[in-house]
Motif scaffolding. Sequence first.
Motif, mmCIF file in Angstrom:
data_model
loop_
_atom_site.group_PDB
_atom_site.id
_atom_site.type_symbol
_atom_site.label_atom_id
_atom_site.label_comp_id
_atom_site.label_asym_id
_atom_site.label_seq_id
_atom_site.Cartn_x
_atom_site.Cartn_y
_atom_site.Cartn_z
ATOM 1 N N SER A 22 -24.396 -20.228 3.800
ATOM 2 C CA SER A 22 -23.406 -21.180 3.854
ATOM 3 C C SER A 22 -22.185 -20.425 4.844
ATOM 4 C CB SER A 22 -23.001 -21.223 2.357
ATOM 5 O OG SER A 22 -23.931 -21.963 1.697
ATOM 6 N N ALA A 23 -22.048 -19.218 4.561
ATOM 7 C CA ALA A 23 -20.851 -18.629 5.146
ATOM 8 C C ALA A 23 -20.996 -18.760 6.628
ATOM 9 C CB ALA A 23 -20.691 -17.279 4.808
ATOM 10 N N LEU A 24 -22.325 -18.545 7.110
ATOM 11 C CA LEU A 24 -22.573 -18.504 8.440
ATOM 12 C C LEU A 24 -22.527 -20.081 9.087
ATOM 13 C CD1 LEU A 24 -25.619 -15.996 8.882
ATOM 14 C CD2 LEU A 24 -23.112 -15.947 9.498
ATOM 15 N N ARG A 25 -22.830 -20.863 8.260
ATOM 16 C CA ARG A 25 -23.144 -22.184 8.718
ATOM 17 C C ARG A 25 -21.742 -22.911 8.633
ATOM 18 N NH1 ARG A 25 -23.825 -25.134 11.238
ATOM 19 N NH2 ARG A 25 -24.464 -27.187 10.156
ATOM 20 N N THR A 26 -20.834 -22.450 7.737
ATOM 21 C CA THR A 26 -19.168 -22.874 7.733
ATOM 22 C C THR A 26 -18.631 -22.341 8.971
ATOM 23 O OG1 THR A 26 -19.376 -22.945 5.342
ATOM 24 C CG2 THR A 26 -17.310 -22.817 6.342
ATOM 25 N N ALA A 27 -18.886 -21.147 9.415
ATOM 26 C CA ALA A 27 -18.395 -20.665 10.641
ATOM 27 C C ALA A 27 -18.770 -21.429 11.664
ATOM 28 C CB ALA A 27 -18.659 -19.081 10.824
ATOM 29 N N LEU A 28 -20.004 -21.666 11.982
ATOM 30 C CA LEU A 28 -20.624 -22.319 12.886
ATOM 31 C C LEU A 28 -19.995 -23.837 13.111
ATOM 32 C CD1 LEU A 28 -22.495 -22.675 15.424
ATOM 33 C CD2 LEU A 28 -24.508 -23.379 13.884
ATOM 34 N N GLY A 29 -20.105 -24.361 12.067
ATOM 35 C CA GLY A 29 -19.293 -25.781 11.756
ATOM 36 C C GLY A 29 -17.924 -25.837 12.225
ATOM 37 N N ALA A 30 -17.259 -24.684 11.826
ATOM 38 C CA ALA A 30 -15.864 -24.710 12.408
ATOM 39 C C ALA A 30 -15.562 -24.672 13.658
ATOM 40 C CB ALA A 30 -15.198 -23.545 11.586
ATOM 41 N N ALA A 31 -16.507 -23.671 14.214
ATOM 42 C CA ALA A 31 -16.460 -23.508 15.560
ATOM 43 C C ALA A 31 -16.615 -24.945 16.521
ATOM 44 C CB ALA A 31 -17.217 -22.436 16.409
ATOM 45 N N ALA A 32 -17.711 -25.692 15.854
ATOM 46 C CA ALA A 32 -18.173 -26.932 16.448
ATOM 47 C C ALA A 32 -17.372 -27.906 16.452
ATOM 48 C CB ALA A 32 -19.415 -27.389 15.871
#
Length: 319
Positions: free
Chosen positions: A120-130
């Motif tokens: 979830s932390a990794l996906r949140t970071a990727l989603g924030a960058a996107a």
Amino acid sequence: MLCAVEAHHAGLLGPRTRVVPRAGLRPLAVTLRELRRLGLPDGLELAEPEPDMPRPGRDPVWVMGDAFSGKVQLAWLTAFPRRVVVVDDGLATIRLLELLTGRPGAPLLRARATGRPLRSALRTALGAAASLRLRAAARSGGLSVFTAMPVPAELAAAVRRTGAELVGHDFAWLRAQPLRGPRPAERTVVLGTSLVRNGLIDREHYLSWLAGLGSAGPIAYFPHRREDPDDLARVRRQPGITVYEGGGPAEMTLRGLAAEQRVISLPSTAVTSLRVLLAARGVPVETVDVPDEWWTARAAPSLRSHLSMFAHHDTGVTG
């Protein structure tokens, strides 16, 4: 895939467009076959399915459907297309617009995204960058959103203030194509749902509801592409219900219904699309609100509201 064809037909993608389907998915294979049968707009190529998603590369325009996909976001962040066009991915398109116009930095994640803490932390970071990339594309005039969903006027105005282009459509290309194949004989057509398979509504409540419809008169049931095979086996055993194996999008499968027929569905993207396609044929498309007791603990209130937001006619304006 269908909305990518419509976007090309509308002139939004340039003179030549190459659509690459994902391999191994039967609904996409069926849609690909049906589109080729109809005959494609000039300049559009439907490539053979590929197992891996192609990167945008140096193409000036990159078209995406699922902007919440981690693979799509990673590819977008490591490539530099001049312009991005987001084509309809159902109600998720509305959520994307809400995030684009909402709190800066809000990650591009699905309404019901869950997972292990690290993931979830990794996906949140990727989603924030996107999300940052999406806003930057909008500010530079490099983002277009092509949708048949009814976008409320206030949200549409907020999207355009970001610099993004918002283009509505009514399936002009598909409506112009000749009708092929017989329509179901039953007067009532029921669209299947993925809400059971996704654990968002109770299985027994849903199947009991279907059984009640079948006992009241013959119905044609068109399954959702993600329905559980065991659930479909139970539906087939219900008196009065005929399960059709369409496989392709409801917009293509059911666009030839007659005025004496009707469509019933729980809240879904197909409801909006079919209302657009069937209005001229006089076919009513009815939405059944999900009773409170059907929802499971996995269905957050925000998700329930999101699914119900576009179930009825008076939802605003498109484009």
